[in-house]
Design a protein around this motif. Sequence first.
Motif, PDB file in Angstrom:
ATOM      1  N   ASP A   5      38.049  29.715  54.263  1.00  0.00           N
ATOM      2  CA  ASP A   5      39.596  28.854  52.995  1.00  0.00           C
ATOM      3  C   ASP A   5      39.119  28.545  51.509  1.00  0.00           C
ATOM      4  O   ASP A   5      40.071  28.466  50.866  1.00  0.00           O
ATOM      5  N   ASP A   8      37.379  30.076  48.917  1.00  0.00           N
ATOM      6  CA  ASP A   8      38.174  30.891  48.017  1.00  0.00           C
ATOM      7  C   ASP A   8      38.862  31.217  47.426  1.00  0.00           C
ATOM      8  O   ASP A   8      39.367  31.394  46.744  1.00  0.00           O
ATOM      9  N   ARG A   9      39.453  29.358  47.766  1.00  0.00           N
ATOM     10  CA  ARG A   9      40.398  29.010  47.246  1.00  0.00           C
ATOM     11  C   ARG A   9      39.487  28.691  45.343  1.00  0.00           C
ATOM     12  O   ARG A   9      40.400  28.819  44.272  1.00  0.00           O
ATOM     13  N   GLU A  10      38.920  27.452  45.770  1.00  0.00           N
ATOM     14  CA  GLU A  10      37.276  27.420  44.283  1.00  0.00           C
ATOM     15  C   GLU A  10      38.037  28.958  43.657  1.00  0.00           C
ATOM     16  O   GLU A  10      38.132  28.326  42.565  1.00  0.00           O
ATOM     17  N   ARG A  13      40.422  29.899  41.827  1.00  0.00           N
ATOM     18  CA  ARG A  13      40.742  28.505  40.838  1.00  0.00           C
ATOM     19  C   ARG A  13      40.634  29.233  39.586  1.00  0.00           C
ATOM     20  O   ARG A  13      40.457  29.180  38.359  1.00  0.00           O
ATOM     21  N   SER A  74      48.404  24.999  41.539  1.00  0.00           N
ATOM     22  CA  SER A  74      48.285  26.830  41.641  1.00  0.00           C
ATOM     23  C   SER A  74      48.893  26.876  43.286  1.00  0.00           C
ATOM     24  O   SER A  74      48.439  26.213  44.031  1.00  0.00           O
ATOM     25  N   ILE A  76      48.020  28.939  47.031  1.00  0.00           N
ATOM     26  CA  ILE A  76      47.592  29.920  46.725  1.00  0.00           C
ATOM     27  C   ILE A  76      47.958  29.932  48.902  1.00  0.00           C
ATOM     28  O   ILE A  76      47.552  29.563  49.358  1.00  0.00           O
ATOM     29  N   GLU A  77      48.409  31.113  48.117  1.00  0.00           N
ATOM     30  CA  GLU A  77      48.134  31.391  49.775  1.00  0.00           C
ATOM     31  C   GLU A  77      47.563  32.686  50.643  1.00  0.00           C
ATOM     32  O   GLU A  77      47.411  33.678  49.600  1.00  0.00           O
ATOM     33  N   LEU A  78      46.703  32.350  51.671  1.00  0.00           N
ATOM     34  CA  LEU A  78      45.570  32.872  52.094  1.00  0.00           C
ATOM     35  C   LEU A  78      45.315  34.181  52.700  1.00  0.00           C
ATOM     36  O   LEU A  78      47.034  33.913  54.043  1.00  0.00           O
ATOM     37  N   ALA A  83      45.677  37.069  48.242  1.00  0.00           N
ATOM     38  CA  ALA A  83      46.515  36.084  48.349  1.00  0.00           C
ATOM     39  C   ALA A  83      47.429  36.253  47.306  1.00  0.00           C
ATOM     40  O   ALA A  83      47.382  37.611  45.986  1.00  0.00           O
ATOM     41  N   VAL A  85      49.495  34.001  44.546  1.00  0.00           N
ATOM     42  CA  VAL A  85      49.148  32.922  43.699  1.00  0.00           C
ATOM     43  C   VAL A  85      50.456  32.118  43.110  1.00  0.00           C
ATOM     44  O   VAL A  85      50.511  33.304  41.990  1.00  0.00           O
TER      45      VAL A  85
END
Length: 174
Positions: A5, A8-10, A13, A74, A76-78, A83, A85
């Motif tokens: 997670d 993925d978030r990075e 972004r 941001s 962010i909902e995965l 996602a 965002v």
Amino acid sequence: MELRDLLDREQIRDCIARVARGEDRRDAELIKQCYWQDANVDFGIFTGSFAEYLAWVVPGSPAVPLTLHTLGQSLIELHAAKAAVETHVTSYHRIDMGEQHRDIVIGGRYLDRLEQREGHWRIAQRTMLYDWVSDYGQSADFGKGVLGTPFKTKHSVGAARGDFSETFFKQLRA
């Protein structure tokens, strides 16, 4: 799962930051790396497919010689390989009014739906929400310096294309 997670978030972004740089630079190749070819874009003043958006944003309006998109937080909902965002954005635009340039600043939010395909996160849908706009009037000429102090280097003033940031990245890649 937590590490995945975070990664993925990075990547998400990074994708959003690269789009902002691509728009500021009017760099079609950089923007293409951040959108799926079947993506849709809605900026209110422009709505269309990714191909139509790319033709609109690159080369951009000649009346807007300079833009700068500054990204905020941001959310962010995965959801597996998708996602949702929301990213705050403040965008500066120098507008050529013919006799003079004007400085306009817009505050808003990107609502992006990203999808991960073949290990890559890219934008599948972007919608822009406008929260505020300020017209600061006639632009200052920073070509000679800032606050009465002249620049000591030729590379101090930014531009949409061909400024020192391009050289900076090329030097590090070499």
